[in-house]
Structure formats: C-alpha cells, structure tokens
Design an enzyme around this catalytic site. Structure first.
Site, PDB file in Angstrom:
ATOM      1  N   ARG A 171      -1.196   9.958   6.207  1.00 42.39           N
ATOM      2  CA  ARG A 171      -1.285  11.405   6.062  1.00 42.39           C
ATOM      3  C   ARG A 171      -2.733  11.851   5.891  1.00 42.39           C
ATOM      4  NH1 ARG A 171       0.079  13.308   1.868  1.00 42.39           N
ATOM      5  NH2 ARG A 171       0.317  11.443   0.604  1.00 42.39           N
ATOM      6  N   SER A 176       3.066   4.212  -5.358  1.00 41.14           N
ATOM      7  CA  SER A 176       3.028   3.041  -4.481  1.00 41.14           C
ATOM      8  C   SER A 176       2.682   1.778  -5.261  1.00 41.14           C
ATOM      9  CB  SER A 176       1.997   3.264  -3.371  1.00 41.14           C
ATOM     10  OG  SER A 176       1.918   2.160  -2.520  1.00 41.14           O
ATOM     11  N   LYS A 214       9.393   0.907  -6.825  1.00 39.10           N
ATOM     12  CA  LYS A 214      10.445   1.931  -6.704  1.00 39.10           C
ATOM     13  C   LYS A 214      11.506   1.532  -5.672  1.00 39.10           C
ATOM     14  CE  LYS A 214       9.066   5.866  -4.961  1.00 39.10           C
ATOM     15  NZ  LYS A 214       9.698   6.283  -3.701  1.00 39.10           N
ATOM     16  N   THR A 215      11.047   1.121  -4.492  1.00 37.08           N
ATOM     17  CA  THR A 215      11.989   0.748  -3.431  1.00 37.08           C
ATOM     18  C   THR A 215      12.714  -0.544  -3.783  1.00 37.08           C
ATOM     19  OG1 THR A 215      10.637   1.844  -1.753  1.00 37.08           O
ATOM     20  CG2 THR A 215      12.207   0.204  -0.984  1.00 37.08           C
ATOM     21  N   ARG A 241       4.882   0.806   8.851  1.00 34.54           N
ATOM     22  CA  ARG A 241       6.100   1.453   8.366  1.00 34.54           C
ATOM     23  C   ARG A 241       7.293   1.178   9.274  1.00 34.54           C
ATOM     24  NH1 ARG A 241       6.159   4.652   3.437  1.00 34.54           N
ATOM     25  NH2 ARG A 241       3.983   5.027   2.931  1.00 34.54           N
TER      26      ARG A 241
END
Length: 532
Positions: A54, A235, A239-240, A319
């Site tokens: 981004r 990051s 979390k994932t 990704r």
C-alpha cells in the site's frame, strides 16, 4: 456473467465483463497479462508492478462540510478538495475509456444484511477483478440480477499515473476517497490491496455512524459452545496463526464489525501473507492455495511452476487471496454472537511483558488506543535493537474517526456483553532481545485454550508492578516461571531498567491522545514510577 452499461460513469467501452467466473479471468489474464502464470497448485500467479504494498502517504480524503468534523485529520487522513477529486476521477475514467475491455465486479461488504454495502469495482486488469471476486462477498445469480445501483464505486486505473502537478499530489500515485460521492479513485499503483483497504476505510467511517464498531481483527468461534473470540494484532504478532484453530470455526481473518446482534465479517475472502509459508506452519493457508487463488508477487520455478515461498527477491510482502470457503473450518455465513473474549496480541521484543495478562475495560481502551508491538533486527532495514511500534486500534492506517471513538465503542460493548479482555505477548521472554527467546507457540496456544475453557480467568492473579494489569500465576500446560517475566531474567535490575524504558515509550506515544481519551483511560496505562 451479465451485460452492464457504464455510461453513467462516463465510460463507454465495447467489451465489459461483469462478475466473470475465475476460469474466464484466468483465460483473460494468461492471454493479456505478460506477468500471469499458473502455479503447479492451480493458483494464478501475478505481478502487481512497481508497487508491492500500500501507499499510505498517497491516500487522500475529500474534505467536505458534511463529513469534515467526523474525520481524524492528519498524517493518516490527509485532505483533498472536491475539485481535485473530480479531476483525478476524470483522469481515471479517461484511462478506462482507452481500454478495449474492462472488468466489473459487483459484490457485498458485510455478512449482516442489515449493514451490508453494495460495492462495484471497475478495472482494466483481470488480476484486479479476480482479487475482488475473492475478497468481496460473492452475490448469487439472483442477487446479481437485482443488484441495482451500488452504494460505493472504485475506479481502478492504477496502470495510469496521477499528474504530479495536480493540487495535493505528492507522487504519481494517488488513492482518493470521497464519502459524499461514495467513490474511490486509484491512480499510479496496481497493488490490489488498495481496493480491499479502500472498502474497509469506508466501513470504518459508515459503521460507527450506525453504532456498529468496525475492527481490524480476526475472529473465530467454538464448535460446541459457539463462544466468539476476537484477535487484534499488528503484523508478526500471530493474529492469523492463532485464529486458525482446528477446534474452532473461523469467522474471518482480518476485518469485522460488532453490532447489536453480534459480530460479522466484512469480507468474502482472505488475503494472507505467503512469505515463509509451509504446510507445517500454516496448513490451512497452504492448502487454500489452489485453483481460484491469486498469488501475488511470488517467485516460482519456470519448469515445474513450484512456488518458492522463501524467495523475497520481488518483495517480502508476497500474498495469497482466496475465498473463505477454501478454509476447511470456516463459518458461512460469517457471523457470530457477541464476543466472550477479546485478545490483544503483541510481540514485545523488550522481554518485559507477561505472556498473558487480564485487562479491565479501562486498560483495554488504553492498550487498544496504543496498539503496541515491537520490531526487531531483520524485520526492517537499519533495525538492530528492539523498536517500539504503536498503531492506534491495531490498524491506524485505516481509521477515519479519532481512535478514542473506536475505543469508547469497544469498552461500551465489552461492558454490555460481559466480554473479557486479555493482552497476550507472543514476543520475547527470558531476557532482552538477543538473550531471551520467543515465547514458544505451544505455550501461546495453551494460553489461548485456557482463555477459551475459562480456566485462566479462574487462576490466581497478581498485579504487574510495571503495567498495573493482573497476571495469572498458573496456566494449564504452561510453566509457572514464564508467566511472571521479571522472574525469567537473571539480572533483575536490567529488567527494571528495560521496563522503565518501555513504559516511557508508552507514555510518550499516548500523550497525543490523552486530552480526548480522558484521565480514566490515561491512568490505566503503565507508570515508570510503579516498578519494583
């Protein structure tokens, strides 16, 4: 795929493919995009061009009397005037009019029909169409036929640069958003994540106006009890990894809302980091990379088409985008009850924070506004020692209102629904970075399990002298000695010095929010003077 006319947007192109199936988008990409290839798993690999992440410094929001007082203006939300937005929109439309074929994706943001937005993407690369096919909630044929006019439109002309001489432009990249026009314009960046986060930004603005809390978090629920847990974290905090649990159903991995009826996912897909991916470390993600999945900026063997997930020669931000259904224990529709537990994840590289601590609502607001983690050597050029990082609400880049608004809504909903808040440190224990070691994943998973089965809440607690929150002294399947971090350091004076340094960084960061957050929340933070 159905016919569509874009003349109402000033676009008149001969071939427009609306909601094309992945197979058709594969064909279009292979035929028209020189960077497209098919991996040995059946996933479509693609390059995003010069930008592989981004561009937050190039994001602008139209400053309009109707919304100006709502927005947290500053380096996160920089202003653009309505005339400049119209100039950029016309530039984007002009570029789209030069294409022989365009792609339109119509889909939904938000699984709760009461708060669902109809979103339209207009783009010129099959890559972008497949990405948003995965990331938005896909309408049925009946819903598509009755779609009507969208609530929000994204013009993705990322292949064409912004004009640097245009007012408010800081580079050839410009990502502009108008809440009054319900439109977003993308110029000068082909990174697909801009569209995903553009939709999230709109939800971050609209939902609080409906008394719905929008959140940058993952969520899962128990298979039998259907108890819901939210995981917030920047990051590298896990979390994932921690929300993907074989014993629980995944509601979503990144963006959610909390309404009067419970929690709902905003998205129809996942956008997972692929760097270092292995079937052992992330089996759910690894197995989701198949036909229909989009692999972004990965490197693969030219002969076998086998992807090398350790290769960062293009970017470290590789990704994978895939539909939620590709996760075996996902919950569809992706909605859940009110959360029982809220977990803030942090990677504390200073070795100061306990592996787990229990927060009061005021402490939860403080740590939510702070959004702390730490970078260590190897994660960023020039970082040779721990570096504290703060991101309000664990997602400052996407906030629209002031962070205190989201924090107040979180505390209000926690109190109303008796949700418990926990701070879980997945970082360093046993000494400072370089001497200590990362909290073993098996212990962190055991801590999460103990939160879910209620045994941790029933544990004896003692207040942490540095941060003030309560720390469990026992946890099933976790050694007692690592629960109190000071006890794991050979040099207790060195621990106290490190703790004082970190609390000073917390206090320095929180100063910018203190006036609006209020004394009660500020007092819930750590105090250097309280160190033993």
């Amino acid at each position: 795929m159905s016919d569509i006319n874009l003349k109402q947007y000033g676009i008149d192109v001969g071939t427009i493919l609306r909601n094309a199936d992945p197979a058709r988008l594969y064909e279009e990409a292979i035929q028209l995009d020189p960077t497209a290839a098919i991996a040995n798993t059946g996933a479509l690999t693609i390059r995003s061009g010069e930008k592989t992440g981004r561009s937050p410094a190039d994001k602008r929001i139209v400053k309009h009397p109707e919304s100006a007082d709502d927005i947290w203006w500053g380096p996160i939300n920089m202003e653009i005037d309505a005339e400049t937005f119209e100039i950029n929109r016309e530039r984007a439309q002009d570029y789209l009019n030069t294409r022989e074929r365009l792609y339109v994706i119509d889909g939904f943001a938000g699984w709760d029909p009461q708060h669902q937005l109809k979103v339209r993407i207009i783009c010129s690369r099959p890559y972008h169409a497949l990405f948003m096919h995965n990331m938005l909630i896909r309408p049925t044929q009946e819903e598509l036929a009755d779609f009507g006019e969208p609530d929000f439109v994204i013009y993705n002309s990322g292949e064409f640069p912004a004009n640097r001489q245009t007012k408010h432009m800081s580079s050839k990249t410009s990502v502009d958003l108008s809440f009054e026009d319900n439109e977003m314009v993308i110029l000068g960046t082909e990174y697909a994540g801009e569209m995903k986060k553009g939709v999230f930004t709109v939800m971050h603005y609209l939902m609080p106006k409906r008394d719905v809390l929008s959140m940058h978090c993952s969520a899962n629920e128990g298979i039998e009890e259907e108890d819901v847990t939210l995981f917030f974290g920047l990051s590298g905090t896990g979390k994932t990894t921690l929300s993907a649990d074989a014993n629980r159903r995944l509601i979503g991995d990144d963006e959610h809302c909390w309404s009067d009826d419970g929690v709902f996912n905003i998205e129809g897909g996942c956008y997972a980091k692929a760097i270092g991916l292995t079937p052992e470390s992330e089996p759910e993600i690894y197995n989701a990379i198949r036909y229909g999945t989009l692999l972004e900026n990965v490197v693969f063997d030219e002969e076998t088409r086998e992807v090398d997930y350790d290769d960062t020669s293009i970017t470290q931000n590789t990704r994978a985008s895939y539909p939620l259904e590709y996760i075996p224990n996902v919950k569809i529709p992706s909605v859940g009850d009110h959360p029982d537990n809220i977990i803030f994840l942090t990677y504390d590289a200073f070795g100061v924070m306990p592996p787990v601590s229990k927060l009061t609502p005021e402490q939860a607001m403080y740590h939510f506004i702070s959004g702390y983690t730490a970078k260590v050597a190897g994660t960023e050029m020039g970082v040779t020692e721990p570096k504290a990082t703060f991101s309000a609400c664990f997602g400052a880049a996407f906030l629209v209102w002031h962070p205190s608004k989201y924090a107040e809504m979180l505390a209000e909903k926690m109190r109303a629904h008796n949700a418990e808040a926990w701070l879980v440190n997945t970082g360093i224990t046993g000494g400072p970075y370089g001497t200590g070691h990362r909290v073993p994943l098996k212990y962190t998973r055991a801590i999460i399990d103990a939160i879910h089965d209620g045994s941790l809440a029933a544990s004896d607690m003692q207040p942490d002298p540095t941060f003030g929150f309560n720390v469990p002294t026992t946890c099933p399947n976790v050694p007692d000695e690592i629960l109190i971090p000071r006890n794991t350091w050979d040099d207790k004076a060195a621990y106290d010095k490190q703790a004082e340094k970190l609390t000073g960084l917390f206090a320095e960061h929180f100063e910018q929010y203190a006036d609006i957050a209020g004394e009660e929340i500020a007092a819930a933070g750590p105090s250097p003077k309280s160190i033993a």
